[in-house]
Design a protein around this motif. Structure first.
Motif, PDB file in Angstrom:
ATOM      1  N   ILE A   3       9.821   4.655   1.584  1.00  0.00           N
ATOM      2  CA  ILE A   3       9.366   3.568   1.299  1.00  0.00           C
ATOM      3  C   ILE A   3       7.787   3.611   1.972  1.00  0.00           C
ATOM      4  CG2 ILE A   3       9.766   1.104   1.844  1.00  0.00           C
ATOM      5  CD1 ILE A   3      12.034   2.232   0.169  1.00  0.00           C
ATOM      6  N   ALA A   4       7.104   3.204   1.120  1.00  0.00           N
ATOM      7  CA  ALA A   4       5.403   2.979   1.462  1.00  0.00           C
ATOM      8  C   ALA A   4       5.143   1.503   2.144  1.00  0.00           C
ATOM      9  CB  ALA A   4       4.379   3.191   0.544  1.00  0.00           C
ATOM     10  N   ILE A   5       4.962   1.292   3.055  1.00  0.00           N
ATOM     11  CA  ILE A   5       4.537  -0.044   3.562  1.00  0.00           C
ATOM     12  C   ILE A   5       3.286  -0.275   3.538  1.00  0.00           C
ATOM     13  CG2 ILE A   5       4.906  -1.552   5.500  1.00  0.00           C
ATOM     14  CD1 ILE A   5       7.572  -0.246   6.140  1.00  0.00           C
ATOM     15  N   ALA A   6       2.718  -0.903   2.503  1.00  0.00           N
ATOM     16  CA  ALA A   6       1.441  -1.182   2.137  1.00  0.00           C
ATOM     17  C   ALA A   6       0.869  -2.741   2.242  1.00  0.00           C
ATOM     18  CB  ALA A   6       1.029  -0.560   1.134  1.00  0.00           C
ATOM     19  N   SER A   7      -0.421  -2.966   2.217  1.00  0.00           N
ATOM     20  CA  SER A   7      -0.765  -4.306   1.963  1.00  0.00           C
ATOM     21  C   SER A   7      -2.307  -4.186   1.301  1.00  0.00           C
ATOM     22  CB  SER A   7      -1.112  -4.839   3.407  1.00  0.00           C
ATOM     23  OG  SER A   7      -2.154  -4.286   3.881  1.00  0.00           O
ATOM     24  N   GLY A   8      -2.774  -5.184   0.861  1.00  0.00           N
ATOM     25  CA  GLY A   8      -4.113  -5.080   0.389  1.00  0.00           C
ATOM     26  C   GLY A   8      -4.797  -5.424   1.538  1.00  0.00           C
ATOM     27  N   LYS A   9      -4.839  -6.524   2.199  1.00  0.00           N
ATOM     28  CA  LYS A   9      -5.573  -6.888   3.341  1.00  0.00           C
ATOM     29  C   LYS A   9      -4.940  -6.136   4.579  1.00  0.00           C
ATOM     30  CE  LYS A   9      -6.960 -11.022   5.975  1.00  0.00           C
ATOM     31  NZ  LYS A   9      -6.294 -10.455   7.106  1.00  0.00           N
ATOM     32  N   GLY A  10      -6.098  -5.782   5.508  1.00  0.00           N
ATOM     33  CA  GLY A  10      -5.768  -5.133   6.740  1.00  0.00           C
ATOM     34  C   GLY A  10      -5.133  -6.269   7.534  1.00  0.00           C
ATOM     35  N   GLY A  11      -4.412  -5.832   8.502  1.00  0.00           N
ATOM     36  CA  GLY A  11      -3.978  -6.875   9.714  1.00  0.00           C
ATOM     37  C   GLY A  11      -2.905  -7.747   9.146  1.00  0.00           C
ATOM     38  N   PRO A 175      -4.622   0.508   4.815  1.00  0.00           N
ATOM     39  CA  PRO A 175      -4.823  -0.884   3.945  1.00  0.00           C
ATOM     40  C   PRO A 175      -5.584  -0.573   2.871  1.00  0.00           C
ATOM     41  CG  PRO A 175      -6.204  -0.788   5.924  1.00  0.00           C
ATOM     42  CD  PRO A 175      -5.293   0.799   6.122  1.00  0.00           C
ATOM     43  N   GLY A 176      -5.900  -1.774   2.220  1.00  0.00           N
ATOM     44  CA  GLY A 176      -6.914  -1.439   0.774  1.00  0.00           C
ATOM     45  C   GLY A 176      -6.096  -1.225  -0.418  1.00  0.00           C
ATOM     46  N   SER A 177      -6.813  -0.897  -1.431  1.00  0.00           N
ATOM     47  CA  SER A 177      -6.151  -0.492  -2.678  1.00  0.00           C
ATOM     48  C   SER A 177      -6.810   0.762  -3.140  1.00  0.00           C
ATOM     49  CB  SER A 177      -6.197  -1.611  -3.869  1.00  0.00           C
ATOM     50  OG  SER A 177      -7.511  -2.074  -3.766  1.00  0.00           O
ATOM     51  N   SER A 178      -7.278   1.607  -2.246  1.00  0.00           N
ATOM     52  CA  SER A 178      -8.107   2.843  -2.876  1.00  0.00           C
ATOM     53  C   SER A 178      -7.442   4.033  -2.602  1.00  0.00           C
ATOM     54  CB  SER A 178      -9.324   3.040  -2.287  1.00  0.00           C
ATOM     55  OG  SER A 178      -9.510   3.024  -1.006  1.00  0.00           O
ATOM     56  N   ILE A 192       6.699  -1.757  -0.208  1.00  0.00           N
ATOM     57  CA  ILE A 192       6.810  -3.023   0.018  1.00  0.00           C
ATOM     58  C   ILE A 192       5.258  -3.496   0.536  1.00  0.00           C
ATOM     59  CG2 ILE A 192       7.605  -4.420   2.169  1.00  0.00           C
ATOM     60  CD1 ILE A 192       9.771  -2.787   2.551  1.00  0.00           C
ATOM     61  N   LEU A 193       4.831  -4.469  -0.005  1.00  0.00           N
ATOM     62  CA  LEU A 193       3.457  -5.011   0.174  1.00  0.00           C
ATOM     63  C   LEU A 193       3.489  -6.138   1.261  1.00  0.00           C
ATOM     64  CD1 LEU A 193       2.236  -5.223  -3.548  1.00  0.00           C
ATOM     65  CD2 LEU A 193       1.699  -3.477  -1.806  1.00  0.00           C
ATOM     66  N   VAL A 194       2.937  -5.916   2.446  1.00  0.00           N
ATOM     67  CA  VAL A 194       2.981  -7.112   3.477  1.00  0.00           C
ATOM     68  C   VAL A 194       1.607  -7.954   3.061  1.00  0.00           C
ATOM     69  CG1 VAL A 194       3.083  -7.496   5.815  1.00  0.00           C
ATOM     70  CG2 VAL A 194       4.040  -5.413   4.989  1.00  0.00           C
ATOM     71  N   THR A 195       1.956  -9.150   2.988  1.00  0.00           N
ATOM     72  CA  THR A 195       0.969 -10.169   3.157  1.00  0.00           C
ATOM     73  C   THR A 195       0.888 -11.284   3.951  1.00  0.00           C
ATOM     74  OG1 THR A 195      -0.666 -11.378   1.308  1.00  0.00           O
ATOM     75  CG2 THR A 195       1.813 -11.444   1.002  1.00  0.00           C
ATOM     76  N   PRO A 197       0.204 -15.733   3.832  1.00  0.00           N
ATOM     77  CA  PRO A 197       0.133 -16.760   3.100  1.00  0.00           C
ATOM     78  C   PRO A 197      -1.077 -17.497   3.224  1.00  0.00           C
ATOM     79  CG  PRO A 197       1.549 -17.574   4.889  1.00  0.00           C
ATOM     80  CD  PRO A 197       1.015 -16.047   5.186  1.00  0.00           C
ATOM     81  N   THR A 198      -2.289 -16.806   3.146  1.00  0.00           N
ATOM     82  CA  THR A 198      -3.412 -17.182   3.168  1.00  0.00           C
ATOM     83  C   THR A 198      -4.526 -16.945   1.838  1.00  0.00           C
ATOM     84  OG1 THR A 198      -4.564 -15.372   4.155  1.00  0.00           O
ATOM     85  CG2 THR A 198      -3.654 -17.228   5.547  1.00  0.00           C
ATOM     86  N   PRO A 199      -5.434 -17.469   1.425  1.00  0.00           N
ATOM     87  CA  PRO A 199      -6.076 -17.158   0.473  1.00  0.00           C
ATOM     88  C   PRO A 199      -6.642 -15.787   0.533  1.00  0.00           C
ATOM     89  CG  PRO A 199      -7.004 -19.196   1.140  1.00  0.00           C
ATOM     90  CD  PRO A 199      -6.075 -19.019   2.290  1.00  0.00           C
ATOM     91  N   PHE A 200      -7.122 -15.199   1.690  1.00  0.00           N
ATOM     92  CA  PHE A 200      -7.547 -13.833   1.833  1.00  0.00           C
ATOM     93  C   PHE A 200      -6.322 -12.868   1.541  1.00  0.00           C
ATOM     94  CE2 PHE A 200     -10.434 -15.966   4.894  1.00  0.00           C
ATOM     95  CZ  PHE A 200     -11.323 -15.730   4.441  1.00  0.00           C
ATOM     96  N   GLY A 201      -5.255 -13.350   2.195  1.00  0.00           N
ATOM     97  CA  GLY A 201      -4.100 -12.336   1.810  1.00  0.00           C
ATOM     98  C   GLY A 201      -3.612 -12.426   0.317  1.00  0.00           C
ATOM     99  N   LEU A 202      -3.861 -13.488  -0.335  1.00  0.00           N
ATOM    100  CA  LEU A 202      -3.321 -13.504  -1.718  1.00  0.00           C
ATOM    101  C   LEU A 202      -4.519 -12.765  -2.465  1.00  0.00           C
ATOM    102  CD1 LEU A 202      -1.802 -14.685  -4.304  1.00  0.00           C
ATOM    103  CD2 LEU A 202      -3.478 -16.864  -4.126  1.00  0.00           C
ATOM    104  N   HIS A 203      -5.847 -13.040  -2.177  1.00  0.00           N
ATOM    105  CA  HIS A 203      -6.716 -12.182  -2.972  1.00  0.00           C
ATOM    106  C   HIS A 203      -6.511 -10.839  -3.053  1.00  0.00           C
ATOM    107  CE1 HIS A 203     -10.422 -10.119  -3.409  1.00  0.00           C
ATOM    108  NE2 HIS A 203     -10.898 -11.012  -4.261  1.00  0.00           N
ATOM    109  N   ASP A 204      -6.177 -10.115  -1.716  1.00  0.00           N
ATOM    110  CA  ASP A 204      -5.910  -8.741  -1.562  1.00  0.00           C
ATOM    111  C   ASP A 204      -4.654  -8.139  -1.985  1.00  0.00           C
ATOM    112  OD1 ASP A 204      -8.319  -8.854  -0.405  1.00  0.00           O
ATOM    113  OD2 ASP A 204      -8.244  -7.956   1.309  1.00  0.00           O
ATOM    114  N   LEU A 205      -3.637  -9.294  -1.917  1.00  0.00           N
ATOM    115  CA  LEU A 205      -2.263  -9.011  -2.532  1.00  0.00           C
ATOM    116  C   LEU A 205      -2.534  -8.612  -4.153  1.00  0.00           C
ATOM    117  CD1 LEU A 205       0.722  -8.819  -2.299  1.00  0.00           C
ATOM    118  CD2 LEU A 205       0.652 -11.216  -2.914  1.00  0.00           C
ATOM    119  N   LYS A 206      -3.088  -9.414  -4.568  1.00  0.00           N
ATOM    120  CA  LYS A 206      -3.510  -9.337  -6.170  1.00  0.00           C
ATOM    121  C   LYS A 206      -4.033  -7.790  -6.568  1.00  0.00           C
ATOM    122  CE  LYS A 206      -3.888 -14.295  -7.380  1.00  0.00           C
ATOM    123  NZ  LYS A 206      -5.222 -15.155  -7.682  1.00  0.00           N
ATOM    124  N   MET A 207      -4.980  -7.442  -5.677  1.00  0.00           N
ATOM    125  CA  MET A 207      -5.513  -6.116  -6.060  1.00  0.00           C
ATOM    126  C   MET A 207      -4.291  -5.241  -5.880  1.00  0.00           C
ATOM    127  SD  MET A 207      -9.414  -6.111  -4.739  1.00  0.00           S
ATOM    128  CE  MET A 207      -9.089  -5.969  -2.846  1.00  0.00           C
TER     129      MET A 207
END
Lengths: 292, 112
Positions: A3-11, A175-178, A192-195, A197-207
């Motif tokens: 299982i990869a535990i990833a996210s768009g946004k760091g932190g 972190p990131g999407s590269s 598993i994508l950890v995010t 519930p903020t606009p920053f979190g959502l923006h990077d979650l979409k990526m």
């Protein structure tokens, strides 16, 4: 199962989730063994939360071409072939930039004079630790090294070759999407994508979601620090039919324990309750895969 | 003396491109023959990696005496340019080519 535990946004809480989940899963004994592997090789920090003892240290090298000017006929094939521009023909010299090299061997293989033999260069190390309840593996890039991918690839290869397939492997990913997160995700069974519930979190979650869809990986979301921000992440996940596995609460107590390098799932019941949902989700996922 | 500028366009009134590696054009001026030559570098936008060294190589082949740019070349590009005799002046990122040339002539640009 990996299982990869990833996210768009760091932190957003990848390490908080990874370390606590490894500890909880070891306690629950749903799997014959648990491995937590810190793949955020540029800044591994899972180890800060784990009492551990070094079992083995492996030096990790990558291969880069070394120019032999006595053999070189100055034809320039190497320069024209390198996709990463890590090798340039400048007049009568060939300049190799090791930081840009992806160790693909193209220049070395295609050089008609064999003037670019590949040489080993140390890029980092992988350390295997024993803890009371699970195996912890940390991969760490040397200062000054720019390529995370070869170290992540070698580290996962090692895990695949050394441990049984029915172990639960949690990859605390970059972190990131590269490229680095793609390397960790593409070698996993589920992400598993950890995010948050903020606009920053959502923006990077979409990526991150777009990245996972592009590489055709199954994934679900864990919301961390639930209670701050707004409900846009929940609406997005519902519109996109993405599972939300758990909502880890936002509590000062969690931050305090974190700042002391402590796990939180035992001491903060609201957190522990949500974390159990993740553990159960993984158990179901594994059962379903075994039945297929 | 041959002077290279990193530019966003092909004229003296064009804006300078503050970026080195990903500059759109290299504007080359020979102040003895008063000839200009424009090297199109727009294809570099497609390079995911190593834009700096690639542009530096182009400059190495053009072999001007002076480079006038904005932010200056990064580490890898600088490594390439070290192999040439080129002198680099920075801080012209917000000027037009004409303004950058006068600033250089009047000694108002910093050497890199």
């Amino acid at each position: 199962m990996k299982i990869a535990i990833a996210s768009g946004k760091g932190g957003t809480g990848k390490t908080t989730l990874s370390t606590n989940l490894a500890d909880l899963c070891a306690e629950r004994k749903d799997f014959p063994g648990i491995i937590l592997a810190d793949m955020d090789v540029e800044e591994p920090n899972s180890g800060l939360f784990i009492q551990r003892e070094v079992q083995k240290e492996i030096i990790r090298n990558k291969m880069i071409p070394q120019w032999d000017k006595d053999l070189c006929s100055n034809c320039g094939v190497c320069d024209s072939i390198c996709r990463f521009n890590s090798l340039l023909k400048l007049g009568k010299t060939i300049l190799v930039m090791p930081e840009l090299c992806h160790s693909c061997y193209a220049c070395s293989e295609l050089c008609p004079e064999n003037a670019l033999p590949m040489q080993m260069q140390k890029m980092g190390r992988q350390t295997i630790f024993n803890t009371d309840s699970f195996i912890f593996i940390e991969s760490r890039l040397d200062v000054g090294q720019e390529q995370a991918v070869p170290l992540i690839a070698q580290s996962i290869e090692y895990i695949d070759s050394k441990y049984p397939k029915d172990f639960l492997v949690l990859l605390d990913s970059p972190p990131g999407s590269s490229c680095p997160v793609i390397e960790a995700a593409k070698n996993s069974d589920f992400v598993i994508l950890v995010t948050e519930p903020t606009p920053f979190g959502l923006h990077d979650l979409k990526m991150a979601v777009n990245t996972m869809r592009e590489i055709k990986k199954d994934f679900a979301v864990v919301i961390n620090r639930f209670g701050i921000g707004n409900d846009a992440v929940i609406r997005y996940c519902s519109d996109e039919k993405i599972d939300i596995i758990a909502k880890l609460p936002d509590k000062r107590e969690i931050a305090e324990l974190y700042s002391k390098g402590k796990l939180v799932h035992r001491d903060v019941p609201e957190f522990g309750k949500e974390l159990k949902k993740v553990a159960k989700y993984l158990k179901r996922l594994s059962d379903r895969r075994n039945n297929q | 003396m041959r002077i290279a500028f990193t530019t966003k366009g092909k004229d003296w009134d064009s804006q300078m491109d503050p970026r080195f590696g990903r500059t759109d054009y290299i504007f080359l001026y020979d102040d003895e023959s008063e000839e200009t030559l424009i090297e199109d570098n727009t294809a570099i936008q497609n390079a995911a990696h190593g834009a700096g060294p690639q542009t530096a190589k182009k400059l190495f082949d053009l072999s001007p005496d002076i480079l006038i740019t904005g932010n200056g070349p990064g580490g890898n590009a600088a490594e390439v340019l070290k192999k040439s005799e080129l002198k680099i002046y920075i801080g012209a990122g917000n000027m037009t080519v004409k303004e950058a040339y006068s600033a250089f002539k009047e000694g108002r640009l910093d050497a890199n």
